[in-house]
Design a protein around this motif. Sequence first.
Motif, mmCIF file in Angstrom:
data_model
loop_
_atom_site.group_PDB
_atom_site.id
_atom_site.type_symbol
_atom_site.label_atom_id
_atom_site.label_comp_id
_atom_site.label_asym_id
_atom_site.label_seq_id
_atom_site.Cartn_x
_atom_site.Cartn_y
_atom_site.Cartn_z
ATOM 1 N N LEU A 108 8.486 10.885 6.027
ATOM 2 C CA LEU A 108 8.002 12.197 5.600
ATOM 3 C C LEU A 108 8.631 13.347 6.387
ATOM 4 O O LEU A 108 8.348 14.509 6.117
ATOM 5 C CB LEU A 108 6.479 12.260 5.731
ATOM 6 N N GLY A 109 9.462 13.020 7.348
ATOM 7 C CA GLY A 109 10.111 14.050 8.145
ATOM 8 C C GLY A 109 9.283 14.574 9.293
ATOM 9 O O GLY A 109 9.673 15.525 9.979
ATOM 10 N N ILE A 110 8.136 13.966 9.513
ATOM 11 C CA ILE A 110 7.221 14.450 10.549
ATOM 12 C C ILE A 110 7.731 14.127 11.947
ATOM 13 O O ILE A 110 7.669 14.979 12.850
ATOM 14 C CB ILE A 110 5.818 13.843 10.339
ATOM 15 N N LEU A 111 8.241 12.921 12.146
ATOM 16 C CA LEU A 111 8.681 12.523 13.481
ATOM 17 C C LEU A 111 9.774 13.433 14.013
ATOM 18 O O LEU A 111 9.702 13.926 15.148
ATOM 19 C CB LEU A 111 9.186 11.077 13.463
ATOM 20 N N SER A 112 10.815 13.639 13.223
ATOM 21 C CA SER A 112 11.944 14.437 13.703
ATOM 22 C C SER A 112 11.531 15.878 13.989
ATOM 23 O O SER A 112 11.926 16.462 15.004
ATOM 24 C CB SER A 112 13.081 14.410 12.682
ATOM 25 N N LYS A 113 10.719 16.466 13.112
ATOM 26 C CA LYS A 113 10.279 17.848 13.315
ATOM 27 C C LYS A 113 9.395 17.968 14.548
ATOM 28 O O LYS A 113 9.529 18.910 15.342
ATOM 29 C CB LYS A 113 9.526 18.335 12.083
ATOM 30 N N VAL A 168 0.826 -1.212 0.000
ATOM 31 C CA VAL A 168 0.000 0.000 0.000
ATOM 32 C C VAL A 168 0.857 1.258 0.000
ATOM 33 O O VAL A 168 0.675 2.151 -0.839
ATOM 34 C CB VAL A 168 -0.948 0.003 1.213
ATOM 35 N N TRP A 169 1.801 1.345 0.909
ATOM 36 C CA TRP A 169 2.579 2.574 1.030
ATOM 37 C C TRP A 169 3.551 2.772 -0.129
ATOM 38 O O TRP A 169 3.823 3.918 -0.531
ATOM 39 C CB TRP A 169 3.294 2.626 2.369
ATOM 40 N N ALA A 170 4.034 1.681 -0.710
ATOM 41 C CA ALA A 170 4.886 1.822 -1.894
ATOM 42 C C ALA A 170 4.108 2.472 -3.029
ATOM 43 O O ALA A 170 4.620 3.360 -3.735
ATOM 44 C CB ALA A 170 5.412 0.458 -2.328
ATOM 45 N N GLU A 171 2.853 2.064 -3.201
ATOM 46 C CA GLU A 171 2.019 2.616 -4.263
ATOM 47 C C GLU A 171 1.662 4.077 -3.971
ATOM 48 O O GLU A 171 1.711 4.927 -4.874
ATOM 49 C CB GLU A 171 0.750 1.783 -4.402
ATOM 50 N N LEU A 172 1.309 4.375 -2.733
ATOM 51 C CA LEU A 172 0.936 5.749 -2.391
ATOM 52 C C LEU A 172 2.129 6.696 -2.492
ATOM 53 O O LEU A 172 1.988 7.839 -2.955
ATOM 54 C CB LEU A 172 0.343 5.789 -0.986
ATOM 55 N N PHE A 173 3.281 6.256 -2.055
ATOM 56 C CA PHE A 173 4.481 7.092 -2.186
ATOM 57 C C PHE A 173 4.828 7.307 -3.656
ATOM 58 O O PHE A 173 5.225 8.412 -4.057
ATOM 59 C CB PHE A 173 5.657 6.446 -1.448
ATOM 60 N N LYS A 174 4.683 6.262 -4.462
ATOM 61 C CA LYS A 174 4.972 6.383 -5.891
ATOM 62 C C LYS A 174 4.080 7.431 -6.544
ATOM 63 O O LYS A 174 4.536 8.253 -7.353
ATOM 64 C CB LYS A 174 4.785 5.027 -6.572
ATOM 65 N N LYS A 175 2.800 7.416 -6.190
ATOM 66 C CA LYS A 175 1.860 8.391 -6.737
ATOM 67 C C LYS A 175 2.233 9.813 -6.329
ATOM 68 O O LYS A 175 1.924 10.779 -7.036
ATOM 69 C CB LYS A 175 0.433 8.069 -6.282
ATOM 70 N N ALA A 176 2.872 9.948 -5.169
ATOM 71 C CA ALA A 176 3.276 11.267 -4.673
ATOM 72 C C ALA A 176 4.671 11.655 -5.147
ATOM 73 O O ALA A 176 5.195 12.695 -4.733
ATOM 74 C CB ALA A 176 3.218 11.282 -3.155
ATOM 75 N N GLY A 177 5.271 10.823 -5.992
ATOM 76 C CA GLY A 177 6.603 11.122 -6.504
ATOM 77 C C GLY A 177 7.718 10.823 -5.518
ATOM 78 O O GLY A 177 8.814 11.374 -5.625
ATOM 79 N N ARG A 178 7.440 9.956 -4.565
ATOM 80 C CA ARG A 178 8.422 9.579 -3.548
ATOM 81 C C ARG A 178 8.746 8.095 -3.653
ATOM 82 O O ARG A 178 8.077 7.348 -4.377
ATOM 83 C CB ARG A 178 7.891 9.872 -2.136
ATOM 84 N N THR A 179 9.752 7.676 -2.913
ATOM 85 C CA THR A 179 10.110 6.258 -2.838
ATOM 86 C C THR A 179 9.918 5.776 -1.409
ATOM 87 O O THR A 179 10.469 6.371 -0.471
ATOM 88 C CB THR A 179 11.570 6.023 -3.259
ATOM 89 N N TYR A 180 9.128 4.744 -1.251
ATOM 90 C CA TYR A 180 8.881 4.186 0.076
ATOM 91 C C TYR A 180 9.986 3.211 0.438
ATOM 92 O O TYR A 180 10.324 2.313 -0.342
ATOM 93 C CB TYR A 180 7.529 3.473 0.114
ATOM 94 N N GLU A 181 10.565 3.392 1.601
ATOM 95 C CA GLU A 181 11.589 2.484 2.113
ATOM 96 C C GLU A 181 10.951 1.602 3.176
ATOM 97 O O GLU A 181 10.442 2.104 4.181
ATOM 98 C CB GLU A 181 12.750 3.284 2.710
ATOM 99 N N ASN A 182 10.972 0.304 2.944
ATOM 100 C CA ASN A 182 10.305 -0.624 3.857
ATOM 101 C C ASN A 182 10.957 -0.623 5.234
ATOM 102 O O ASN A 182 12.187 -0.632 5.341
ATOM 103 C CB ASN A 182 10.352 -2.050 3.306
ATOM 104 N N PRO A 183 10.149 -0.634 6.291
ATOM 105 C CA PRO A 183 10.712 -0.833 7.631
ATOM 106 C C PRO A 183 10.988 -2.310 7.839
ATOM 107 O O PRO A 183 10.512 -3.163 7.075
ATOM 108 C CB PRO A 183 9.583 -0.368 8.546
ATOM 109 N N GLN A 184 11.746 -2.612 8.859
ATOM 110 C CA GLN A 184 11.926 -3.999 9.282
ATOM 111 C C GLN A 184 11.016 -4.253 10.475
ATOM 112 O O GLN A 184 10.743 -3.351 11.263
ATOM 113 C CB GLN A 184 13.378 -4.261 9.686
#
Length: 285
Positions: free
Chosen positions: A173-178, A89-105
């Motif tokens: 998305l940078g939300i956690l660190s901010k 799901v997130w790989a597809e949504l990130f792709k649509k947003a022009g981003r690359t989803y990196e899988n967590p472990q």
Amino acid sequence: MRLTGRRESSNVDDRRGVRISGKAGAGMGIGGMILVAIISLLMGANPMDMLQQMGDMTNVTTTAPRELSAEDEEMGRFAKQILAGTEDVWAELFKKAGRTYENPQMVLFTDQVQSGCGSASSQVGPFYCSADQSVYLDLSFFSQMRSQLGADGDFAYAYVIAHEVGHHVQYLLGILSKTHAQMSRMSQTEANKLSVRLELQADFFAGIWAHYDNKMFNSVEDGDLEEAMNCASKIGDDYLQKKARGYVQPETFNHGTSAQRMQWFKLGYETGDVSQAEKLISIGG
């Protein structure tokens, strides 16, 4: 949930059966461990704060792995399938947003574990560690959810996993660190309010996953949404504080009320509109 034939994620480090003994969690019986797990993860404290308070384990020892039961194996497959669904799901949504989803472990463990954020025991509950981009989960937590809270069902368990993956999405998305940087400059009361928004957004992202997982795989069955709603209602700060103390302290909330958690998961599930997350915390670059 309909999971027959679904793939299992390969991004799983299965450490179950390997028991680690040490400082963390020492001196606490199983009843206390369950209570702290419920209150720390699903109601009160940030799991990372719990890790810091517990400190690193000393005199760490490991015992020989025990053989996993058939139920253990089944739950492991379930967790891997849910993680795989979040990846798709997130790989597809990130792709649509022009981003690359990196899988967590996902790290599956028994009793205690060493993470990139420090040593932790099962009493912390499932947690996400941004230092190593991993979700940590002792699957016995689900039986504790069932026995202690009456929150049961495969979709309820999937919701918990998807919520932790939601924190990974926030990290990417940078939300956690901010947000954590902002919280460090605030009073505890104000930081708690921001923590609530962060947690509700993770609930919303869990709903987003459920929406698109069903769209991709027709995975949601009758009664599944009710399981998730029941779970969300049982893990609200107000519900758990009243259960544990007999009263509530709204200024200490940092995950949201039952009504809020139900609202934001349901919004994600019903709309599939990722942009709605900005109503909680702006999505950063």
